[in-house]
Write a protein that holds these residues in place. Structure first.
Motif, PDB file in Angstrom:
ATOM      1  N   UNK A 429       0.530  -1.016   0.189  1.00 37.45           N
ATOM      2  CA  UNK A 429       0.290  -0.314  -0.399  1.00 37.45           C
ATOM      3  C   UNK A 429       1.171   1.712   0.560  1.00 37.45           C
ATOM      4  N   UNK A 430       1.786   1.166   0.661  1.00 36.99           N
ATOM      5  CA  UNK A 430       2.146   2.683   0.472  1.00 36.99           C
ATOM      6  C   UNK A 430       3.314   2.825  -1.061  1.00 36.99           C
ATOM      7  N   UNK A 431       4.036   1.778  -1.599  1.00 33.73           N
ATOM      8  CA  UNK A 431       3.686   1.625  -2.989  1.00 33.73           C
ATOM      9  C   UNK A 431       3.283   1.902  -4.035  1.00 33.73           C
ATOM     10  N   UNK A 432       1.569   2.250  -3.219  1.00 36.60           N
ATOM     11  CA  UNK A 432       0.710   1.864  -4.690  1.00 36.60           C
ATOM     12  C   UNK A 432       0.338   3.646  -4.221  1.00 36.60           C
ATOM     13  N   UNK A 433       0.099   3.857  -2.886  1.00 38.23           N
ATOM     14  CA  UNK A 433      -0.851   4.991  -2.682  1.00 38.23           C
ATOM     15  C   UNK A 433       0.536   6.673  -2.540  1.00 38.23           C
ATOM     16  N   UNK A 434       1.277   5.747  -2.501  1.00 36.99           N
ATOM     17  CA  UNK A 434       2.467   7.292  -3.603  1.00 36.99           C
ATOM     18  C   UNK A 434       2.191   7.372  -5.227  1.00 36.99           C
ATOM     19  N   UNK A 435       2.276   6.582  -5.596  1.00 36.55           N
ATOM     20  CA  UNK A 435       1.789   6.152  -6.890  1.00 36.55           C
ATOM     21  C   UNK A 435       0.998   7.196  -7.680  1.00 36.55           C
ATOM     22  N   UNK A 436      -0.640   6.735  -6.638  1.00 39.73           N
ATOM     23  CA  UNK A 436      -1.418   7.277  -7.318  1.00 39.73           C
ATOM     24  C   UNK A 436      -1.366   8.768  -6.541  1.00 39.73           C
ATOM     25  N   UNK A 437      -0.884   9.341  -5.454  1.00 43.12           N
ATOM     26  CA  UNK A 437      -0.968  10.614  -4.770  1.00 43.12           C
ATOM     27  C   UNK A 437       0.328  11.325  -5.965  1.00 43.12           C
ATOM     28  N   UNK A 438       1.285  10.996  -6.961  1.00 45.34           N
ATOM     29  CA  UNK A 438       1.981  11.732  -7.285  1.00 45.34           C
ATOM     30  C   UNK A 438       1.060  11.912  -8.939  1.00 45.34           C
ATOM     31  N   UNK A 439       0.254  11.270  -9.448  1.00 48.63           N
ATOM     32  CA  UNK A 439      -0.095  11.462 -10.798  1.00 48.63           C
ATOM     33  C   UNK A 439      -1.253  12.837 -10.037  1.00 48.63           C
ATOM     34  N   UNK A 440      -2.106  12.693  -8.873  1.00 50.32           N
ATOM     35  CA  UNK A 440      -2.918  13.017  -8.916  1.00 50.32           C
ATOM     36  C   UNK A 440      -2.554  15.012  -8.717  1.00 50.32           C
ATOM     37  N   UNK A 441      -1.376  15.412  -7.526  1.00 50.32           N
ATOM     38  CA  UNK A 441       0.097  16.177  -7.564  1.00 50.32           C
ATOM     39  C   UNK A 441      -0.193  16.769  -8.723  1.00 50.32           C
ATOM     40  N   UNK A 442       0.409  15.731  -9.782  1.00 51.41           N
ATOM     41  CA  UNK A 442       1.656  16.196 -10.854  1.00 51.41           C
ATOM     42  C   UNK A 442       0.260  17.481 -11.639  1.00 51.41           C
ATOM     43  N   UNK A 443      -0.824  15.952 -11.912  1.00 50.58           N
ATOM     44  CA  UNK A 443      -1.687  17.231 -12.607  1.00 50.58           C
ATOM     45  C   UNK A 443      -2.440  18.187 -12.242  1.00 50.58           C
ATOM     46  N   UNK A 444      -2.065  18.230 -11.070  1.00 48.29           N
ATOM     47  CA  UNK A 444      -3.500  19.525 -10.390  1.00 48.29           C
ATOM     48  C   UNK A 444      -2.149  20.902 -10.226  1.00 48.29           C
ATOM     49  N   UNK A 445      -0.900  20.654 -10.367  1.00 52.85           N
ATOM     50  CA  UNK A 445      -0.117  21.388 -10.340  1.00 52.85           C
ATOM     51  C   UNK A 445       0.274  21.796 -11.859  1.00 52.85           C
ATOM     52  N   UNK A 446      -0.299  21.370 -12.943  1.00 50.17           N
ATOM     53  CA  UNK A 446      -0.188  21.483 -14.516  1.00 50.17           C
ATOM     54  C   UNK A 446      -1.600  22.333 -14.750  1.00 50.17           C
ATOM     55  N   UNK A 447      -2.337  22.215 -14.077  1.00 45.73           N
ATOM     56  CA  UNK A 447      -3.833  22.944 -14.452  1.00 45.73           C
ATOM     57  C   UNK A 447      -3.841  24.117 -14.257  1.00 45.73           C
ATOM     58  N   UNK A 448      -4.716  24.802 -15.282  1.00 44.02           N
ATOM     59  CA  UNK A 448      -4.679  26.115 -14.982  1.00 44.02           C
ATOM     60  C   UNK A 448      -5.544  26.578 -13.929  1.00 44.02           C
ATOM     61  N   UNK A 449      -5.380  27.647 -13.588  1.00 44.27           N
ATOM     62  CA  UNK A 449      -6.277  28.051 -11.890  1.00 44.27           C
ATOM     63  C   UNK A 449      -7.721  28.052 -12.323  1.00 44.27           C
ATOM     64  N   UNK A 450      -8.245  27.865 -11.471  1.00 44.29           N
ATOM     65  CA  UNK A 450      -9.938  27.950 -11.633  1.00 44.29           C
ATOM     66  C   UNK A 450     -10.517  28.949 -12.248  1.00 44.29           C
ATOM     67  N   UNK A 451      -9.783  30.053 -11.898  1.00 39.00           N
ATOM     68  CA  UNK A 451     -11.116  31.646 -12.752  1.00 39.00           C
ATOM     69  C   UNK A 451     -10.643  31.105 -14.101  1.00 39.00           C
ATOM     70  N   UNK A 452      -9.576  31.649 -14.721  1.00 39.10           N
ATOM     71  CA  UNK A 452      -8.804  31.701 -15.803  1.00 39.10           C
ATOM     72  C   UNK A 452      -9.606  29.900 -16.945  1.00 39.10           C
ATOM     73  N   UNK A 453      -9.652  29.015 -15.848  1.00 38.61           N
ATOM     74  CA  UNK A 453      -9.728  27.297 -17.198  1.00 38.61           C
ATOM     75  C   UNK A 453     -11.144  27.850 -17.735  1.00 38.61           C
ATOM     76  N   UNK A 454     -12.148  28.385 -16.769  1.00 41.14           N
ATOM     77  CA  UNK A 454     -13.020  28.261 -16.586  1.00 41.14           C
ATOM     78  C   UNK A 454     -13.549  29.560 -18.564  1.00 41.14           C
ATOM     79  N   UNK A 455     -12.728  30.258 -18.419  1.00 51.48           N
ATOM     80  CA  UNK A 455     -13.078  31.132 -19.490  1.00 51.48           C
ATOM     81  C   UNK A 455     -12.154  30.505 -20.876  1.00 51.48           C
ATOM     82  N   UNK A 456     -11.770  29.400 -20.907  1.00 51.26           N
ATOM     83  CA  UNK A 456     -10.348  29.305 -21.601  1.00 51.26           C
ATOM     84  C   UNK A 456     -11.516  27.799 -22.392  1.00 51.26           C
ATOM     85  N   UNK A 457     -12.292  26.992 -21.339  1.00 48.56           N
ATOM     86  CA  UNK A 457     -13.754  26.336 -21.365  1.00 48.56           C
ATOM     87  C   UNK A 457     -14.704  26.680 -22.398  1.00 48.56           C
ATOM     88  N   UNK A 458     -15.350  28.124 -21.908  1.00 47.54           N
ATOM     89  CA  UNK A 458     -16.062  28.698 -22.542  1.00 47.54           C
ATOM     90  C   UNK A 458     -15.402  28.670 -23.933  1.00 47.54           C
TER      91      UNK A 458
END
Length: 607
Positions: A429-458
């Motif tokens: 579980x220690x190995x799996x949890x680090x893998x899942x958490x890294x996926x979540x963090x890396x995708x999160x920090x590469x996303x536009x801030x919420x207010x900016x991305x709403x305009x881009x989605x529009x």
């Protein structure tokens, strides 16, 4: 002469060609004119100018690696009690490196103050305020640690060399100046004296890494001595146990004070270790930014908002409180007797398994929300963000060495006591949890801030009624360039203010975003994954994981290390090989948890 296909094109001919194209009904459409070929001269000049900078970058990195390798060898020689290498020699080298860095930082601060009216480019991703704040907190505790070392030197001044008193004083001054330097200049993009600055910054990076290694080595030796003392208490006679004692060969002039200081120092080392690695990270980003050309993309400033995260915060604080209780009970019970030690190990494993399952489920929920939600990625070049992702993956892989060793020990051991079987699901579980958490963090920090991305989605749903896309800027949307309310379900189109564009929203329809990418449109998403509800869920996940990573940082940082006390790995691999593996991988495991917590705080602020 008319220019045919084989005629050479010149800038002058290309510039005058539009004037010779006939205009009128009989002329037909204007022919496509070849763009003038760029002269190679400016390109050669740019390449020639970049060569010295690339050379300076390579030379400075080699200089830093040489300093670091020499320092590591000196640390290793002292750790194994090599003849002719004493602690005073090691402290002399570290003190000289810190003094050299101090001179460079003071020169840089003075030169920046003399030119403070000049506009300097800044890296908005580097040196976040909360990161500098946490570094300052660790720096304060580091200075307190230095005061303890000065008191220890005063107590044993009869038999300690003067370097052991000079080193903590120099380290305290170095810490104060470095914190001031990073608060004022962590975001700088240096464009002058670039060659000199590269050597100064890289020297600072590896000086902090050597100080980090020195702290890790001292703390690891202390933990290993405690483990050997527990083995002696439990009566293990089949292991050759020699305590690595560096106690001074004289009596302390203030016995009570020296005893309190010697025990208290090792509770402050984890904070000193985190300070040194945070400082080296920020300095490395400053080094990567030297001579960098700033692109036009500036990411929005993110702010901390404590709203709508009651569930994640309460659950996370409960986990933190429970972790502190488990650590206290573990440290009291371990080593008292064999039955109490096994009970303490079983308690720790059961608690850690439950916690890792919760963290993995939270990370998977966050990833699932990102898979459903359409959000543009921030593709701008950022050394700070790239370093964050690389450190997460690198330290998780290094720290997983302990988990893989425990898995092999359980599977290969001839006989496993009952308490060691809990180590198998814990390690997996220690190995799996680090893998899942890294996926979540890396995708999160590469996303536009919420207010900016709403305009881009529009913007992605803005189409020309004739079928041609019309480029618009997000600022134009905010300023009212596109008018109209939300699109009605079913793909109904609303005319924009200029009458030429229309908005499409819904589940289907030709050319719809959802139908093209196989992702449901906004109207098809569940209600809890839209707007404020989605942001609230992501904030709660980030807050919960943030507190859980701090909870998992506490046990190994303060002496709760079942990797030492389990005993099975030492039987399978041998005492000394397994201790080497643990001492090499444990610092990365401790650093991973603190770095993941820092990254999750950034994720929370961006959502």
């Amino acid at each position: 002469m008319p220019g045919g296909q084989g005629a050479p094109a010149s800038p002058q001919a290309a510039g005058s060609a539009p004037d010779r194209v006939p205009s009128g009904p009989a002329a037909g459409p204007s022919p496509q004119l070849a763009a003038p070929r760029e002269s190679p001269a400016p390109r050669r000049v740019a390449l020639r100018a970049s060569v010295p900078q690339k050379l300076a970058e390579a030379l400075s990195s080699q200089y830093g690696l040489i300093v670091f390798a020499a320092g590591l060898l000196l640390l290793l020689a002292w750790a194994v009690h090599a003849s002719g290498v004493g602690k005073s020699d090691l402290l002399c080298v570290l003190t000289a490196l810190m003094l050299l860095q101090l001179l460079w930082m003071l020169w840089y601060v003075g030169r920046s103050a003399a030119h403070r009216r000049l506009l300097r480019p800044k890296d908005t991703h580097a040196g976040a305020r909360w990161l500098r704040g946490s570094m300052t907190l660790f720096a304060v505790i580091t200075i307190i640690l230095g005061c303890f070392k000065i008191g220890y030197f005063v107590g044993f001044s009869e038999c300690l060399s003067a370097t052991e008193g000079v080193f903590p004083v120099t380290h305290a001054a170095h810490t104060l100046v470095q914190v001031y330097f990073l608060w004022g200049h962590a975001k700088d993009i240096i464009q002058s004296f670039k060659t000199l600055e590269r050597f100064g910054v890289i020297h600072s990076v590896f000086t902090n890494l050597l100080l980090w290694t020195n702290g890790v080595l001292n703390e690891s030796k202390h933990q290993l001595n405690e483990h050997k003392e527990r083995l002696l208490t439990l009566g293990f006679g089949n292991v050759t146990i020699v305590l690595d004692d560096h106690t001074p060969p004289c009596n302390c002039s203030l016995p009570t004070l020296c005893s309190a200081i010697s025990h208290g120092i090792y509770y402050l080392y984890p904070f000193n270790i985190e300070y040194q690695i945070l400082a080296s990270m920020m300095l490395y980003v400053l080094w990567k930014n030297i001579g960098r050309k700033v692109d036009g993309h500036q990411h929005q400033s993110v702010r901390f908002k404590f709203r709508g995260v009651v569930a994640g915060s309460v659950l996370g604080l409960s986990v933190l409180a429970a972790t502190i209780g488990v650590v206290v009970v573990y440290l009291i019970q371990i080593g008292r007797s064999k039955s109490k030690s096994e009970s303490a190990l079983i308690m720790f494993y059961l608690y850690a398994i439950a916690l890792l399952i919760l963290m993995g489920a939270a990370g998977l929920l966050g990833i699932r929300i990102y898979r459903i939600d359409q959000k543009s990625l921030d593709e701008s070049r950022s050394p700070a963000r790239k370093l964050d992702a690389d450190l997460l993956v690198g330290t998780a892989s290094s720290s997983s060495l302990i988990s893989w060793g425990s898995i092999l020990a359980v599977l290969c051991a001839e006989a496993c006591p009952p308490h060691t079987w809990f180590n198998l699901p814990y390690s997996v579980l220690m190995i799996v949890e680090k893998y899942v958490q890294n996926l979540f963090i890396i995708e999160s920090i590469h996303r536009e801030p919420e207010t900016l991305s709403e305009d881009i989605r529009t913007l992605r749903m803005v189409t020309v009624c004739s079928g041609n896309a019309m480029p618009l800027s997000s600022s134009g949307l905010r300023n009212g360039a596109v008018a109209g309310d939300a699109a009605s379900p079913g793909g109904e189109m609303l005319r924009a203010a200029n009458g030429n564009t229309c908005l499409r929203e819904g589940c289907g329809g030709e050319g719809g975003e959802g139908s093209r990418e196989g992702t449901p449109g906004p109207a098809c998403r569940p209600g809890f994954l839209q707007g404020d509800s989605k942001r609230s869920i992501l904030r709660n996940i980030a807050a919960f994981l943030f507190l859980c990573n701090i909870s998992l940082w506490v046990p190994p940082a303060f002496g709760c290390r079942p990797e030492y006390d389990n005993g099975l790995e030492e039987i399978v691999f041998g005492f000394e090989p397994w201790i080497i593996v643990v001492n090499l991988a444990m610092p990365f495991s401790i650093f991973y948890r603190m770095h993941a917590a820092a990254s999750l705080f950034e994720v929370y602020c961006k959502v």
